[in-house]
Motif scaffolding. Structure first.
Motif, PDB file in Angstrom:
ATOM      1  N   UNK A 280       0.831  -1.209   0.000  1.00 27.02           N
ATOM      2  CA  UNK A 280       0.000   0.000   0.000  1.00 27.02           C
ATOM      3  C   UNK A 280       0.860   1.251   0.000  1.00 27.02           C
ATOM      4  N   UNK A 281       1.900   1.299   0.840  1.00 27.57           N
ATOM      5  CA  UNK A 281       2.737   2.491   0.911  1.00 27.57           C
ATOM      6  C   UNK A 281       3.610   2.641  -0.332  1.00 27.57           C
ATOM      7  N   UNK A 282       4.062   1.533  -0.897  1.00 29.27           N
ATOM      8  CA  UNK A 282       4.860   1.626  -2.127  1.00 29.27           C
ATOM      9  C   UNK A 282       4.006   2.131  -3.286  1.00 29.27           C
ATOM     10  N   UNK A 283       2.783   1.632  -3.394  1.00 26.50           N
ATOM     11  CA  UNK A 283       1.885   2.101  -4.443  1.00 26.50           C
ATOM     12  C   UNK A 283       1.571   3.582  -4.273  1.00 26.50           C
ATOM     13  N   UNK A 284       1.369   4.029  -3.046  1.00 19.18           N
ATOM     14  CA  UNK A 284       1.088   5.442  -2.810  1.00 19.18           C
ATOM     15  C   UNK A 284       2.267   6.315  -3.178  1.00 19.18           C
ATOM     16  N   UNK A 285       3.488   5.794  -2.970  1.00 23.50           N
ATOM     17  CA  UNK A 285       4.679   6.571  -3.326  1.00 23.50           C
ATOM     18  C   UNK A 285       4.790   6.747  -4.839  1.00 23.50           C
ATOM     19  N   UNK A 286       4.543   5.673  -5.597  1.00 26.00           N
ATOM     20  CA  UNK A 286       4.705   5.755  -7.047  1.00 26.00           C
ATOM     21  C   UNK A 286       3.478   6.352  -7.736  1.00 26.00           C
ATOM     22  N   UNK A 287       2.388   6.548  -7.033  1.00 28.46           N
ATOM     23  CA  UNK A 287       1.203   7.146  -7.643  1.00 28.46           C
ATOM     24  C   UNK A 287       1.114   8.642  -7.397  1.00 28.46           C
ATOM     25  N   UNK A 288       2.200   9.267  -6.937  1.00 32.72           N
ATOM     26  CA  UNK A 288       2.180  10.707  -6.720  1.00 32.72           C
ATOM     27  C   UNK A 288       1.990  11.423  -8.058  1.00 32.72           C
ATOM     28  N   UNK A 289       1.063  12.346  -8.072  1.00 35.17           N
ATOM     29  CA  UNK A 289       0.788  13.094  -9.291  1.00 35.17           C
ATOM     30  C   UNK A 289      -0.216  12.443 -10.210  1.00 35.17           C
ATOM     31  N   UNK A 290      -0.571  11.186  -9.952  1.00 35.84           N
ATOM     32  CA  UNK A 290      -1.540  10.510 -10.818  1.00 35.84           C
ATOM     33  C   UNK A 290      -2.968  10.863 -10.462  1.00 35.84           C
ATOM     34  N   UNK A 291      -3.204  11.335  -9.252  1.00 36.63           N
ATOM     35  CA  UNK A 291      -4.545  11.677  -8.805  1.00 36.63           C
ATOM     36  C   UNK A 291      -4.635  13.168  -8.511  1.00 36.63           C
ATOM     37  N   UNK A 292      -5.818  13.741  -8.685  1.00 38.51           N
ATOM     38  CA  UNK A 292      -6.036  15.147  -8.381  1.00 38.51           C
ATOM     39  C   UNK A 292      -6.346  15.373  -6.913  1.00 38.51           C
ATOM     40  N   UNK A 293      -6.470  14.345  -6.145  1.00 41.46           N
ATOM     41  CA  UNK A 293      -6.738  14.483  -4.716  1.00 41.46           C
ATOM     42  C   UNK A 293      -5.480  14.986  -4.013  1.00 41.46           C
ATOM     43  N   UNK A 294      -5.614  16.079  -3.274  1.00 39.81           N
ATOM     44  CA  UNK A 294      -4.481  16.671  -2.591  1.00 39.81           C
ATOM     45  C   UNK A 294      -4.204  15.940  -1.292  1.00 39.81           C
ATOM     46  N   UNK A 295      -2.918  15.806  -0.961  1.00 37.99           N
ATOM     47  CA  UNK A 295      -2.529  15.207   0.302  1.00 37.99           C
ATOM     48  C   UNK A 295      -2.686  16.221   1.428  1.00 37.99           C
ATOM     49  N   UNK A 296      -2.516  15.772   2.662  1.00 37.76           N
ATOM     50  CA  UNK A 296      -2.641  16.667   3.811  1.00 37.76           C
ATOM     51  C   UNK A 296      -1.591  17.772   3.769  1.00 37.76           C
ATOM     52  N   UNK A 297      -0.383  17.432   3.354  1.00 37.52           N
ATOM     53  CA  UNK A 297       0.677  18.451   3.274  1.00 37.52           C
ATOM     54  C   UNK A 297       0.352  19.486   2.193  1.00 37.52           C
ATOM     55  N   UNK A 298      -0.165  19.027   1.055  1.00 40.51           N
ATOM     56  CA  UNK A 298      -0.524  19.958  -0.006  1.00 40.51           C
ATOM     57  C   UNK A 298      -1.680  20.858   0.406  1.00 40.51           C
ATOM     58  N   UNK A 299      -2.649  20.301   1.141  1.00 39.27           N
ATOM     59  CA  UNK A 299      -3.759  21.119   1.614  1.00 39.27           C
ATOM     60  C   UNK A 299      -3.290  22.194   2.593  1.00 39.27           C
ATOM     61  N   UNK A 300      -2.348  21.859   3.469  1.00 44.80           N
ATOM     62  CA  UNK A 300      -1.809  22.847   4.400  1.00 44.80           C
ATOM     63  C   UNK A 300      -1.068  23.954   3.662  1.00 44.80           C
ATOM     64  N   UNK A 301      -0.284  23.575   2.648  1.00 47.73           N
ATOM     65  CA  UNK A 301       0.437  24.577   1.869  1.00 47.73           C
ATOM     66  C   UNK A 301      -0.523  25.481   1.103  1.00 47.73           C
ATOM     67  N   UNK A 302      -1.607  24.898   0.578  1.00 44.76           N
ATOM     68  CA  UNK A 302      -2.595  25.700  -0.137  1.00 44.76           C
ATOM     69  C   UNK A 302      -3.313  26.658   0.798  1.00 44.76           C
ATOM     70  N   UNK A 303      -3.653  26.192   2.010  1.00 48.22           N
ATOM     71  CA  UNK A 303      -4.312  27.057   2.977  1.00 48.22           C
ATOM     72  C   UNK A 303      -3.399  28.194   3.421  1.00 48.22           C
ATOM     73  N   UNK A 304      -2.111  27.889   3.608  1.00 47.43           N
ATOM     74  CA  UNK A 304      -1.161  28.939   3.990  1.00 47.43           C
ATOM     75  C   UNK A 304      -0.999  29.964   2.872  1.00 47.43           C
TER      76      UNK A 304
END
Length: 333
Positions: A280-304
């Motif tokens: 699960x964690x390996x798939x999540x690592x290699x699927x970065x950028x494939x989905x439009x769903x923002x991660x928690x870190x990206x949401x925090x950066x967008x809010x800031x």
């Protein structure tokens, strides 16, 4: 004067009354859940009260040192066989996609043979390898021999042949997985890399394969889990030091196969669960950028970034264009 009749004006500023949402009732879910719980409870009660399971023996051998030694051998077989399968699978996939007809034919024949015959039959043949070839000579063909290995007296022969048999069989499946991943990359990526002066091998290594990992990783994780369970077939070599071989030897001594099989099943389930979490964690690592769903870190950066005041350009700062009205009023002359 005629009196003017005015209709009562409705204020648009009044907020509408909140809608009282009533959850949709789904009685089928509750009925299905009740039936499942009843069946599970009946199975657990029957297993707990059935003396044939011998739960005391199960607890006795669950953490036995011989079982732990079998788990270590099974883990070694799984890792080494998958390394052989992945390396050879990538080579076979590249050969299959090359423009050389000889390489294409060799790769196709290999995949055809190893995918078309059962893995148990292949392991039996590998177990008979020391009978077919009693010794292995290393040297120049029709010339001097530098070293001779007696396969019949080799202590590690069962483990070695089990590892080779599992790895060569799995390589045929990994070749098709890698080939599908490479074909999923658009041809424009390869053409752009070649236009930049990269060689074909460097294009595959630096451009195609990294992008193909999103397609390759999920089925590879499934094949790794399947390999872990396939190691129980190495008794055909014969290899009896793996997990299943250990519990089979113990059950042959105490004549209680059911609790020992449950011990093996428990540890196989634990190992596969760990691999599923890692997958699960390996798939999540290699699927970065494939989905439009923002991660928690990206949401925090967008809010800031949204909370940071940004100076918007004024009306006087907008550029003048000849085909649009002047923002300061009037048409451009």
């Amino acid at each position: 004067m005629t009196p003017v009749v005015t209709e009562p004006s409705t204020s648009r500023d009044t907020e509408p009354e909140p809608i009282e949402a009533i959850p949709l009732r789904r009685p089928g879910r509750w009925i299905a859940a009740t039936v499942v719980l009843v069946l599970v409870a009946l199975f657990v009660y029957g297993a707990a009260t059935n003396p044939a399971y011998r739960w005391d023996t199960y607890v006795q051998y669950l953490f036995d040192t011989r079982v732990w030694a079998g788990i270590a051998v099974t883990a070694q077989l799984t890792v080494l066989a998958m390394i052989i399968a992945v390396v050879l699978g990538v080579i076979l996939a590249v050969m299959r996609l090359s423009s050389n007809p000889v390489l294409q034919t060799v790769s196709w024949v290999y995949i055809w043979v190893f995918r078309g015959t059962p893995v148990y039959v292949q392991l039996v043949l590998w177990g008979l390898f020391p009978v077919i070839y009693s010794q292995l000579d290393v040297g120049i063909p029709f010339g001097p021999t530098f070293a001779t290995v007696d396969l019949q007296s080799l202590v590690a022969a069962p483990f070695l042949f089990a590892m080779i048999g599992l790895g060569l069989n799995e390589a045929a499946y990994m070749a098709e997985i890698v080939r599908a991943g490479i074909n999923s990359v658009p041809e424009g990526q390869s053409e752009a890399s070649i236009a930049l002066g990269m060689s074909w091998a460097k294009t595959m290594r630096r451009t195609v394969l990294p992008q193909a990992m999103r397609v390759i990783i999920p089925p590879t994780g499934n094949e790794l889990i399947s390999m872990l369970k396939t190691t129980s077939l190495v008794a055909a070599v014969p290899l009896t030091t793996d997990l299943y071989g250990r519990v089979r030897d113990i059950s042959g001594a105490n004549f209680q196969p059911v609790p020992l099989l449950l011990v093996a099943a428990t540890w196989y389930l634990v190992a596969t669960s760990i691999l599923m979490v890692a997958q699960y964690y390996v798939e999540r690592h290699y699927s970065k950028g494939a989905s439009r769903t923002l991660t928690a870190r990206q949401l925090k950066a967008l809010a800031a970034a949204q909370n940071t005041p940004v100076a918007s350009p004024g009306a006087d700062d907008l550029p003048d264009t000849p085909d649009k009205p002047d923002m300061r009023g009037g048409e451009r002359k």
